[in-house]
Design a protein around this motif. Structure first.
Motif, PDB file in Angstrom:
ATOM      1  N   VAL A   1      25.077  -6.485 -10.240  1.00 32.92           N
ATOM      2  CA  VAL A   1      24.144  -6.284 -11.490  1.00 32.92           C
ATOM      3  C   VAL A   1      24.279  -7.648 -12.424  1.00 32.92           C
ATOM      4  N   CYS A   2      22.940  -8.077 -12.843  1.00 32.37           N
ATOM      5  CA  CYS A   2      22.966  -9.268 -13.507  1.00 32.37           C
ATOM      6  C   CYS A   2      22.334  -9.040 -14.773  1.00 32.37           C
ATOM      7  N   GLU A   3      22.611  -9.774 -15.912  1.00 29.71           N
ATOM      8  CA  GLU A   3      22.142  -9.493 -17.129  1.00 29.71           C
ATOM      9  C   GLU A   3      21.348 -10.552 -17.932  1.00 29.71           C
TER      10      GLU A   3
ATOM     11  N   LEU B   1      13.212  -5.916 -17.287  1.00 31.13           N
ATOM     12  CA  LEU B   1      12.612  -7.278 -16.914  1.00 31.13           C
ATOM     13  C   LEU B   1      11.364  -7.352 -15.921  1.00 31.13           C
ATOM     14  N   LEU B   2      10.606  -8.321 -16.111  1.00 36.45           N
ATOM     15  CA  LEU B   2       9.722  -8.849 -15.170  1.00 36.45           C
ATOM     16  C   LEU B   2      10.027 -10.160 -14.651  1.00 36.45           C
ATOM     17  N   THR B   3      10.130 -10.082 -13.142  1.00 34.98           N
ATOM     18  CA  THR B   3      10.566 -11.174 -12.394  1.00 34.98           C
ATOM     19  C   THR B   3       9.716 -11.473 -11.228  1.00 34.98           C
TER      20      THR B   3
ATOM     21  N   SER C   1      14.957  -3.650 -11.535  1.00 37.74           N
ATOM     22  CA  SER C   1      14.976  -3.612 -12.999  1.00 37.74           C
ATOM     23  C   SER C   1      15.520  -2.186 -13.463  1.00 37.74           C
ATOM     24  N   LEU C   2      16.660  -2.218 -14.291  1.00 36.05           N
ATOM     25  CA  LEU C   2      17.115  -0.985 -14.516  1.00 36.05           C
ATOM     26  C   LEU C   2      16.754  -0.804 -15.961  1.00 36.05           C
TER      27      LEU C   2
ATOM     28  N   LEU D   1      19.203  -6.536 -21.036  1.00 40.70           N
ATOM     29  CA  LEU D   1      18.631  -5.896 -19.900  1.00 40.70           C
ATOM     30  C   LEU D   1      19.315  -6.165 -18.592  1.00 40.70           C
ATOM     31  N   VAL D   2      19.398  -5.272 -17.803  1.00 43.65           N
ATOM     32  CA  VAL D   2      20.149  -5.668 -16.441  1.00 43.65           C
ATOM     33  C   VAL D   2      19.233  -5.146 -15.289  1.00 43.65           C
TER      34      VAL D   2
END
Length: 853
Positions: A599-601, A621-623, A630-631, A648-649
């Motif tokens: 999990v990244c923040e 998040l938009l990546t 995106s959670l 946002l994670v």
């Protein structure tokens, strides 16, 4: 009284012959306009053996009452009638032909000639040669339509020329008839027809009439002469209405001379006229127009011949561009004296404006337009009002008064939905409102409002956007309502009062309950595409920061702690070519790494500008670059909250470079994709980070109690735990270490090493020993499995010859403390010079173990 103004009138229309094209009986609209288009293409005609040019003006509808003003200005007179009809059988023919004659009677007093085009009738009737009727099998089989129109125009010219010659000839002794407009006829009953005043009035009006005929017949020089003579005669008897017409005729002829390209803004240049034209120029004509050569035969001019007219005479009679406007003003002032001449006055104003637009004299043109606005006509229908305001708008736009043009266009739009109309035209209203946007410095693309400086009057723009919303609702298009309300809220937020913010958001929520707002383009029927409106101000994002993983999850490169610490050095190469781009990459690239599956923040600092609690649903998040789950989060921001941290994670599913481009939200039922590039004043620590493959994860626990304090501070790269044990010399105790694989990858290697930190060299001894065979037999350690490692702690010290030993060991025994246990798979352990490896022959992986005080 002339009732219907022609707002498209321009000065050069004075030289045209008016031909009306109408259907008789039931004719399919599509078929009629297909033939009408072909007929109206024959609009410019060369007269054979001269440089005279005829222009034809076609109309498919013309009010008969306007035709009664044909003596006043001959270009208003219907001189030709073309009727189009369907006739399937011979028995219908008599009735069809009767309808044709009834149609002719409507314009009968002014017609020079007429034609009937019959489609669908074949047989004996169709084979009889006729001059006034043309038969065609169908609308597809009618190749000779244009040729028939050429012949028709030739007959019109012959009649026109004969009338011109007849009225231009000075027949001494004959009484000149008094030409009248319809409302004058009752005023001249009982007048003395032998008085000099009356005769001058007759002569002046006839001169003006002949000038009109000359202008229509392509004799520009003759018309100028006649108009000048008419002006002098009519001025002497104060015949103001006809004096105005003579002055306007003089203006029209002069405009045609000075501006051969025309003033109406029509496609293609008009044919130039005048004696100075070369023969080659005389044979040129407007591209796409049909050309026909007419032989005038025995008809010759009794007056001044256009072919031999000199430029000297033209220069004397033709008005200068400045004089044209002065004469227009004078003519309009004369028209203004007669309330029944309102249409003539209005059209003269429009013609003058078109000339001034070419002369780029905007302020004077606006005076004429202002006058046109206040001219009283009869009670106009709603359709006529719409046309009037639309033309005023078009003319204001032509002279560069764009805001004024938008004002009148908006009035026309409101007129489309007037309460008096049984079926309001909301679609036309909406379309006209869209056309007003540029005049109010308003665009429907939210990107135009990202630059920070607002253009135009916000209050008017908000009113216009509300009108677009209302028109969209009445059209039954909720998606349009949502798009325009979203645009209003996003772009005008700084100008809305607290109450207006509440009202707009309540309206928006009621619309999105039926039709949620999306990020899709909306295509209108005319092809215009409305771009999506992301809510970048709900909430406002001030900073975006990508966060490193927690210390226990950060990836570290694995180094063998049993080997030598070899520094790898590489040569330094400088290249000035790529230095700049590398700097840009450094500013966006972040120096830490994320791990696949962890999990990244990303932390956002947000602000709620609304005077009420803002609920943001489904924020994520938009990546790009890496598959990313995106959670979404939901948050509720207090009213005017100030900066508020939001985390946002998400979980990267693959490896590579991942770029955080922005975030998505759902606010008031509108889904938004907000890109960081479109956010003004944004602080960021970069947006691109490297995602490395999933790594093993090890959790260590021991059988000894935790130590209350740390003897050796952590270097930051280490993950340590401290346990303590108290032993007496010669005593032995076992330390059992549990190794649990809590990750998703198998653990393949284990290295163990010990490091002693001695304060007194003389106290050194071998305290720790272990055997890895049992432990390594459980490797590779699969996820969820536990392996154990047993470490023997044995105290063996040499007390001989130590005078100060008691003082050194003032505490109870020897303390082996600060035993640091860690996962080599999640950290880099930096070996020290004093490290001594224990059991180097054992297997290969390291844990930063213990030190002895």
């Amino acid at each position: 009284k002339m009732s219907v103004p022609d707002y498209m009138q321009c000065a050069e229309d004075h030289q045209t012959l008016l031909v009306v094209v109408q259907p008789v009986g039931l004719v399919p609209e599509e078929s009629f306009f297909r033939i009408y288009k072909r007929i109206s293409a024959v609009s410019q005609v060369n007269v054979r053996d001269s440089q005279r040019v005829l222009f034809i003006r076609y109309r498919h509808h013309y009010p008969p009452e306007n035709n009664e003003w044909g003596d006043f200005q001959t270009h208003r007179k219907v001189v030709g009638l073309i009727t189009i009809t369907d006739c399937a059988s011979a028995k219908d023919w008599p009735q069809t032909f009767e309808k044709f004659h009834l149609q002719k009677e409507i314009y009968g007093s002014t017609l020079y000639d007429s034609r009937l085009f019959v489609f669908g009738l074949q047989g004996e009737i169709a084979e009889q040669p006729r001059t006034d009727v043309a038969f065609y099998p169908s609308y597809d089989e009618c190749e000779t339509v244009e040729k028939r129109i050429e012949d028709f125009i030739e007959s019109l010219f012959i009649v026109l020329e004969s009338k011109r010659l007849d009225r231009a000839t000075d027949k001494s002794g004959d009484k000149i008839p008094l030409l009248c407009v319809p409302f004058e006829k009752k005023d001249f009953v009982g007048l003395d027809t032998d008085s000099r005043h009356y005769k001058k009035r007759c002569q002046g009006r006839m001169r003006k009439h002949v000038g009109d005929l000359c202008l229509q017949a392509g004799m520009l020089q003759d018309s100028l002469v006649h108009y000048h003579m008419a002006v002098e005669l009519l001025r002497s008897v104060n015949d103001f209405l006809w004096l105005g017409a003579a002055l306007e005729g003089l203006c029209s002829a002069s405009v045609i001379y000075h501006y051969p390209g025309g003033t109406g803004g029509k496609v293609g240049p008009r044919r130039s006229q005048g004696g100075s034209l070369s023969a080659e120029a005389g044979n040129r004509h407007r591209p796409g127009a049909q050309e026909v050569l007419i032989d005038p035969g025995a008809l010759t001019s009794n007056g001044i011949n256009a072919d031999t007219s000199a430029e000297i005479g033209r220069a004397k009679n033709c008005l200068s561009p400045e004089d044209i406007i002065d004469k227009y003003k004078e003519a309009i002032s004369y028209y203004g004296k007669y309330k029944n001449a309102g249409v003539i006055e209005l059209e003269a104003c429009v013609k003058a404006v078109r000339v001034l637009a070419i002369q780029k004299r905007s302020m004077e043109a606006s005076e004429f337009l202002q006058n046109a606005v206040y001219i009283n006509l009869r009670q106009l229908s709603e359709e006529e009002k719409i046309q009037r305001y639309s033309v005023l708008s078009e003319l204001y736009g032509r002279i560069g008064f764009h805001r004024k043009a938008a004002f009148f266009k908006r009035i026309a739009a409101m007129q489309c939905a007037a309460p008096s109309i049984p079926e309001p035209g909301w679609r036309a209203c909406y379309q006209l409102l869209l056309e007003t946007l540029p005049g109010y410095s308003l665009s429907l693309d939210p990107k135009d409002f990202c630059k920070g400086t607002h253009r135009g009057w916000a209050a008017v723009q908000m009113r216009l956007l509300h009108e677009l919303v209302y028109a969209s609702r009445r059209m039954g298009n909720p998606a349009l309502c949502v798009r325009h309300l979203s645009f209003l809220l996003q772009t005008m937020l700084d100008f809305l009062s607290d109450q207006e913010k509440k009202d707009v958001t309540q309206s928006l929520e009621s619309y999105t309950a039926k039709c949620p707002g999306t990020m899709e383009f909306i295509t209108l029927p005319d092809g215009l595409k409305l771009p999506p409106v992301p809510f970048t101000k709900l909430p406002i994002v001030r900073s975006v920061k990508l966060l490193n993983l927690p210390t226990s999850l950060r990836p570290h490169k694995v180094k063998s702690l049993l080997g030598q610490n070899v520094s790898t050095k590489s040569p330094f190469i400088y290249s000035p070519i790529i230095a700049h781009s590398r700097g840009e990459e450094r500013s966006k690239k972040i120096d830490f790494q994320w791990v696949q599956g962890d999990v990244c923040e990303v932390q956002l600092m947000v602000y709620n500008p609304m005077p009420f609690e803002l609920r943001v649903e489904n924020m994520g998040l938009l990546t790009t670059g890496v598959e990313f789950e995106s959670l979404p989060a939901a948050l509720s921001l207090p009213a005017e909250s100030g900066l508020y941290p939001v985390t946002l994670v998400g979980v990267p599913q693959t490896t590579g470079q991942i770029t955080v481009n922005g975030y998505h939200t759902s606010v008031f039922g509108v889904f938004s994709d907000c890109l960081l590039d479109n956010l003004p004043g944004l602080k960021s620590n970069g947006s691109t980070v490297e995602v490395i493959p999933a790594l093993p994860r090890l959790q260590i626990s021991t059988s000894l109690p935790r130590s209350a304090h740390t003897l050796q501070p952590s270097s930051g790269d280490e993950i340590s735990t401290n346990v303590s044990v108290q032993l007496y010399n010669g005593e032995t105790q076992q330390l059992i270490i549990k190794l649990e694989n809590t990750g998703t990858e198998p653990l393949e290697k284990l290295e163990v090493t010990a490091k002693m930190v001695n304060t007194k060299e003389k106290l050194y001894g071998d305290f720790l020993s272990w055997k890895l065979e049992d432990t390594l037999s459980q490797f590779p350690l699969k996820p969820g499995k536990i392996a154990t490692l047993t470490v023997d702690i044995k105290v063996k010290l040499d007390f001989s010859c130590q005078e100060n030993l008691l003082q050194d060991l003032s505490d109870d025994g020897i303390s082996v403390s600060g035993l640091q246990l860690s996962s080599p798979f999640r950290q880099v352990v930096k070996p020290r010079v004093e490290t001594k490896a224990i059991n180097p022959q054992e297997s290969s992986k390291v844990g930063d173990f213990s030190h002895v005080k």
